[in-house]
Write a protein that holds these residues in place. Structure first.
Motif, short mmCIF file in Angstrom:
data_model
loop_
_atom_site.label_atom_id
_atom_site.label_comp_id
_atom_site.label_asym_id
_atom_site.label_seq_id
_atom_site.Cartn_x
_atom_site.Cartn_y
_atom_site.Cartn_z
N LEU A 128 -27.32 -18.75 17.93
CA LEU A 128 -27.42 -18.20 19.28
C LEU A 128 -26.20 -17.36 19.63
CD1 LEU A 128 -29.09 -21.00 21.43
CD2 LEU A 128 -30.15 -19.16 20.13
N VAL A 129 -25.03 -17.76 19.15
CA VAL A 129 -23.83 -16.94 19.39
C VAL A 129 -23.93 -15.62 18.62
CG1 VAL A 129 -21.33 -16.80 19.07
CG2 VAL A 129 -22.35 -18.89 19.96
N LEU A 130 -24.46 -15.66 17.41
CA LEU A 130 -24.68 -14.41 16.67
C LEU A 130 -25.63 -13.48 17.43
CD1 LEU A 130 -24.98 -15.88 13.07
CD2 LEU A 130 -23.21 -14.29 13.84
N LEU A 131 -26.64 -14.06 18.07
CA LEU A 131 -27.56 -13.28 18.90
C LEU A 131 -26.86 -12.73 20.13
CD1 LEU A 131 -30.78 -15.46 18.68
CD2 LEU A 131 -30.60 -13.07 17.99
N TYR A 132 -25.99 -13.52 20.73
CA TYR A 132 -25.22 -13.07 21.89
C TYR A 132 -24.35 -11.87 21.50
CZ TYR A 132 -22.25 -13.35 26.06
OH TYR A 132 -21.57 -13.05 27.23
N ARG A 133 -23.71 -11.95 20.36
CA ARG A 133 -22.90 -10.83 19.87
C ARG A 133 -23.79 -9.61 19.62
NH1 ARG A 133 -17.82 -12.08 18.02
NH2 ARG A 133 -17.91 -10.34 16.54
N ASN A 134 -24.98 -9.85 19.10
CA ASN A 134 -25.94 -8.79 18.85
C ASN A 134 -26.32 -8.11 20.16
OD1 ASN A 134 -28.26 -7.27 18.12
ND2 ASN A 134 -28.77 -8.71 16.49
N CYS A 135 -26.58 -8.92 21.18
CA CYS A 135 -26.98 -8.39 22.48
C CYS A 135 -26.00 -7.35 22.99
CB CYS A 135 -27.10 -9.55 23.47
SG CYS A 135 -27.52 -9.07 25.16
N PHE A 136 -24.72 -7.65 22.86
CA PHE A 136 -23.70 -6.79 23.45
C PHE A 136 -23.02 -5.87 22.43
CE2 PHE A 136 -24.12 -10.32 26.49
CZ PHE A 136 -24.42 -9.58 27.62
N LEU A 137 -23.68 -5.68 21.29
CA LEU A 137 -23.26 -4.67 20.30
C LEU A 137 -21.85 -4.93 19.76
CD1 LEU A 137 -24.59 -1.47 22.17
CD2 LEU A 137 -25.79 -2.83 20.45
N LEU A 151 -35.67 -4.72 18.64
CA LEU A 151 -36.41 -5.12 19.84
C LEU A 151 -35.64 -4.75 21.10
CD1 LEU A 151 -38.93 -6.75 20.90
CD2 LEU A 151 -37.41 -8.75 20.90
N GLY A 152 -34.36 -5.08 21.13
CA GLY A 152 -33.53 -4.74 22.29
C GLY A 152 -33.37 -3.24 22.47
N TRP A 153 -33.23 -2.54 21.39
CA TRP A 153 -33.10 -1.08 21.43
C TRP A 153 -34.35 -0.47 22.05
CZ3 TRP A 153 -31.59 1.97 16.34
CH2 TRP A 153 -31.43 3.34 16.63
N ASN A 154 -35.51 -0.91 21.60
CA ASN A 154 -36.77 -0.37 22.11
C ASN A 154 -36.96 -0.70 23.59
OD1 ASN A 154 -39.21 1.11 21.56
ND2 ASN A 154 -40.33 -0.83 21.69
N GLU A 155 -36.47 -1.85 24.04
CA GLU A 155 -36.56 -2.20 25.46
C GLU A 155 -35.68 -1.29 26.31
OE1 GLU A 155 -38.51 -4.78 27.13
OE2 GLU A 155 -39.54 -4.29 25.26
N GLY A 160 -33.72 -4.24 30.20
CA GLY A 160 -33.86 -3.69 28.86
C GLY A 160 -33.25 -4.62 27.83
N ARG A 161 -32.31 -4.11 27.08
CA ARG A 161 -31.72 -4.87 25.97
C ARG A 161 -31.15 -6.22 26.40
NH1 ARG A 161 -29.98 -3.51 20.98
NH2 ARG A 161 -28.59 -5.03 19.99
N VAL A 162 -30.35 -6.23 27.44
CA VAL A 162 -29.64 -7.45 27.82
C VAL A 162 -30.62 -8.52 28.27
CG1 VAL A 162 -27.94 -8.45 29.38
CG2 VAL A 162 -27.53 -6.19 28.37
N ILE A 202 -32.69 -9.87 25.11
CA ILE A 202 -32.03 -10.74 24.14
C ILE A 202 -31.51 -12.01 24.79
CG2 ILE A 202 -30.19 -10.88 22.41
CD1 ILE A 202 -30.54 -7.95 21.83
N LEU A 203 -31.11 -11.97 26.05
CA LEU A 203 -30.74 -13.21 26.72
C LEU A 203 -31.96 -14.10 26.92
CD1 LEU A 203 -28.01 -12.21 29.34
CD2 LEU A 203 -27.74 -13.22 27.07
N SER A 204 -33.15 -13.51 27.06
CA SER A 204 -34.38 -14.31 27.08
C SER A 204 -34.60 -14.98 25.73
CB SER A 204 -35.59 -13.43 27.40
OG SER A 204 -35.60 -13.05 28.75
#
Length: 265
Positions: free
Chosen positions: A112-121, A177-181, A202-204, A207-209
């Motif tokens: 989940l932390v890796l996803l959080y990092r992904n969310c915020f580039l 997915l986040g990019w497309n949003e 959008g992205r944020v 991915i937080l969802s």
């Protein structure tokens, strides 16, 4: 450096650079050539270390709506013309993470932390002018590979008798997915626009969802006999009244509580 230090991340606060990066990616996506629904144009975004590709097909299915999302794309990850994420829904995205929580609670936090990092580039690099890509450092890439090799590969088989998509492939898919949003919600008159809808839209939010729903369900299933849980049934029961875009709302305080020591204030 300990394994905790490798992905230790402070709560991110949106800034001009982050918005500028999102604008850059929307601009790139607008310029992607489009085919037809029957014969879409493939745009390879990244080639993973194992040779698989993350890619968009353009146009996506939302171009067919009564009020079309004219710039919609279809995110995929796969190889040899076979998409490993074809027809993925949010239920499938969440199911993957909930299975990880059953396999290992500590690994669940890390993913989940890796996803959080992904969310915020945070693990992105500009590979050339105008092209920002998910490209983890060697240390983080090794970290991801170790999770896959020593925890998830056997864990999915032992607990669920299933072979799932690799963690790295999953992270690349979530990026698309986040990019497309962002493309969906932040284009006005064929140009990027963040003045309407809010910067989290959008992205944020998306991915937080992705992060928050498994956290919510994890708290629930920890109290049950997890080996007997039918995850798909649980998801459909708990989330039926909800819409993904409305359930991202998890506070920074809650994120830190759940994802410590990897995520800090």
């Amino acid at each position: 450096m300990s394994e905790h230090d490798i992905i230790k991340t402070k709560i991110f606060k949106s800034n001009k650079d982050f918005i500028s990066q999102r604008v850059q990616r929307i601009t790139e996506a607008i310029a992607f050539k489009s085919g037809t629904i029957e014969n879409p144009k493939k745009h390879i975004i990244s080639t993973l270390p194992n040779g698989k590709e993350s890619y968009f097909y353009k146009p996506g299915k939302e171009t067919l709506r009564k009020k079309p999302n004219v710039h919609d794309m279809w995110p995929n990850v796969g190889a040899n013309g076979i998409s490993e994420t074809e027809n993925w829904t949010f239920e499938k995205i969440w199911e993957y993470l909930i299975k990880i929580s059953v396999i290992s609670q500590s690994t669940f936090k890390k993913v989940l932390v890796l996803l959080y990092r992904n969310c915020f580039l945070l693990d992105y690099q500009e590979i050339e002018v105008g092209k920002l890509r998910y490209l983890p450092s060697k240390e983080i890439l090794d970290y991801i590979n170790n999770i896959e090799t020593f925890v998830l590969k056997d864990g999915f088989m032992d607990k669920f008798r299933s072979k799932e998509i690799g963690l790295l492939e999953y992270l690349y898919f979530i990026d698309l997915l986040g990019w497309n949003e962002d493309v969906k919600y932040h284009i006005v008159d064929n140009k990027p626009d963040f003045l309407k809808g809010g910067k989290r839209v959008g992205r944020v939010n998306t991915i937080l969802s992705v992060i928050s729903v498994p956290l919510m369900i994890n708290d629930f299933i920890l109290k049950l006999y997890i080996d007997k849980i039918k995850i798909k049934l649980l998801l459909s029961t708990l989330l039926k009244p909800s819409k993904p875009k409305n359930i991202w709302d998890i506070s920074n305080k809650q994120l830190i509580k759940h994802l410590s020591p990897h995520l800090i204030g």
